[in-house]
Design a protein around this motif. Structure first.
Motif, PDB file in Angstrom:
ATOM      1  N   HIS A 158       0.830  -1.205   0.000  1.00  0.00           N
ATOM      2  CA  HIS A 158       0.000   0.000   0.000  1.00  0.00           C
ATOM      3  C   HIS A 158       0.869   1.261   0.000  1.00  0.00           C
ATOM      4  N   GLN A 159       1.925   1.241   0.823  1.00  0.00           N
ATOM      5  CA  GLN A 159       2.825   2.397   0.864  1.00  0.00           C
ATOM      6  C   GLN A 159       3.522   2.594  -0.480  1.00  0.00           C
ATOM      7  N   GLN A 160       3.947   1.479  -1.107  1.00  0.00           N
ATOM      8  CA  GLN A 160       4.586   1.590  -2.414  1.00  0.00           C
ATOM      9  C   GLN A 160       3.606   2.148  -3.457  1.00  0.00           C
ATOM     10  N   ARG A 161       2.353   1.706  -3.379  1.00  0.00           N
ATOM     11  CA  ARG A 161       1.345   2.212  -4.309  1.00  0.00           C
ATOM     12  C   ARG A 161       1.144   3.716  -4.127  1.00  0.00           C
ATOM     13  N   GLN A 162       1.094   4.144  -2.848  1.00  0.00           N
ATOM     14  CA  GLN A 162       0.949   5.577  -2.596  1.00  0.00           C
ATOM     15  C   GLN A 162       2.145   6.359  -3.133  1.00  0.00           C
ATOM     16  N   LEU A 164       4.044   5.465  -5.681  1.00  0.00           N
ATOM     17  CA  LEU A 164       3.945   5.492  -7.143  1.00  0.00           C
ATOM     18  C   LEU A 164       2.906   6.511  -7.609  1.00  0.00           C
ATOM     19  N   LEU A 165       1.776   6.566  -6.883  1.00  0.00           N
ATOM     20  CA  LEU A 165       0.753   7.546  -7.254  1.00  0.00           C
ATOM     21  C   LEU A 165       1.284   8.971  -7.081  1.00  0.00           C
ATOM     22  N   HIS A 166       2.027   9.176  -5.976  1.00  0.00           N
ATOM     23  CA  HIS A 166       2.601  10.510  -5.758  1.00  0.00           C
ATOM     24  C   HIS A 166       3.603  10.858  -6.854  1.00  0.00           C
ATOM     25  N   ALA A 167       4.457   9.865  -7.230  1.00  0.00           N
ATOM     26  CA  ALA A 167       5.428  10.106  -8.301  1.00  0.00           C
ATOM     27  C   ALA A 167       4.717  10.379  -9.624  1.00  0.00           C
ATOM     28  N   HIS A 168       3.618   9.629  -9.872  1.00  0.00           N
ATOM     29  CA  HIS A 168       2.864   9.849 -11.109  1.00  0.00           C
ATOM     30  C   HIS A 168       2.282  11.251 -11.152  1.00  0.00           C
ATOM     31  N   ASN A 169       1.714  11.668 -10.002  1.00  0.00           N
ATOM     32  CA  ASN A 169       1.145  13.027  -9.951  1.00  0.00           C
ATOM     33  C   ASN A 169       2.227  14.084 -10.137  1.00  0.00           C
ATOM     34  N   THR A 170       3.416  13.809  -9.556  1.00  0.00           N
ATOM     35  CA  THR A 170       4.531  14.761  -9.708  1.00  0.00           C
ATOM     36  C   THR A 170       4.957  14.869 -11.168  1.00  0.00           C
ATOM     37  N   LEU A 171       5.096  13.701 -11.824  1.00  0.00           N
ATOM     38  CA  LEU A 171       5.474  13.708 -13.242  1.00  0.00           C
ATOM     39  C   LEU A 171       4.423  14.394 -14.094  1.00  0.00           C
TER      40      LEU A 171
END
Length: 220
Positions: A158-162, A164-171
């Protein structure tokens, strides 16, 4: 295995062993001592009846897979208690009839040997039951450890998914900024081109004006 049934079972095994010893001791007593010992044995057998009834009620309240095996064990306990009652009856009869004392004592000894063999089987069954209980407890501990490990893995995922989502939003935000920068640079480039044309036209007009002025002065 029901913990309640197991508790009653231990109490009965201890009581049965104690009653057997008391019966053996009563056989060698006489007079009032023998009567007192017989009264104690009868009270102990009443406790045995109570424990057997409690075990039966507990066994019948369990699931069918557990109930069947417990009822088989309960039948053995009932047989054991009946043997003890028969042994007590013979001891009591011997106390009331001195003529048959030797015969009754011999029968009591024979029954005591049978009861001891039966109790030996009960003790072995109890040991196997305890071993099974330990294995069940160990299996439960393993299941709990597995569940805890699974929960930790899920939490990590779950933490890894969060992340990745944060990195996706940043990109995605970076892409938006790049697009905006491209638009700004394009607008600046267009303005610079337009300014170059304006400046070139202005310089050409100045040069043309100078040429005209020089031509007029030369012609005079």
């Amino acid at each position: 295995m029901s913990a309640v049934f197991e508790g009653y079972e231990r109490q009965y095994c201890e009581l049965s062993s104690n009653l057997s010893r008391q019966c053996s001791a009563a056989s060698s007593l006489d007079g009032e001592q023998k009567k007192q010992k017989i009264s104690e044995i009868k009270a102990g057998m009443d406790d045995g009846d109570t424990l057997i009834r409690k075990m039966e009620l507990e066994a019948r309240s369990l699931q069918a897979s557990m109930k069947a095996s417990l009822l088989v064990k309960l039948k053995e306990y009932k047989t054991d208690l009946n043997n003890l009652k028969s042994e007590l009856k013979r001891i009591t009869s011997a106390a009331n009839n001195n003529k048959d004392e030797l015969l009754e004592l011999g029968q009591a000894d024979t029954l005591a040997v049978s009861s001891n063999d039966h109790r030996g089987r009960l003790v072995m069954s109890t040991e196997r039951l305890n071993q099974s209980s330990e294995r069940i407890k160990e299996s439960r501990r393993s299941m709990l450890e597995t569940e805890e490990l699974g929960a930790a893995i899920l939490q990590d995922l779950h933490q890894q998914r969060q992340s990745l989502l944060h990195a996706h939003n940043t990109l995605h935000g970076v892409d938006d900024n790049i697009d905006k920068s491209k638009k700004i640079l394009t607008a600046i480039s267009r303005r610079m081109s337009r300014n170059k044309w304006i400046l070139g036209s202005f310089m050409a007009a100045i040069v043309l004006a100078i040429i005209v002025i020089l031509t007029i002065k030369v012609s005079r």
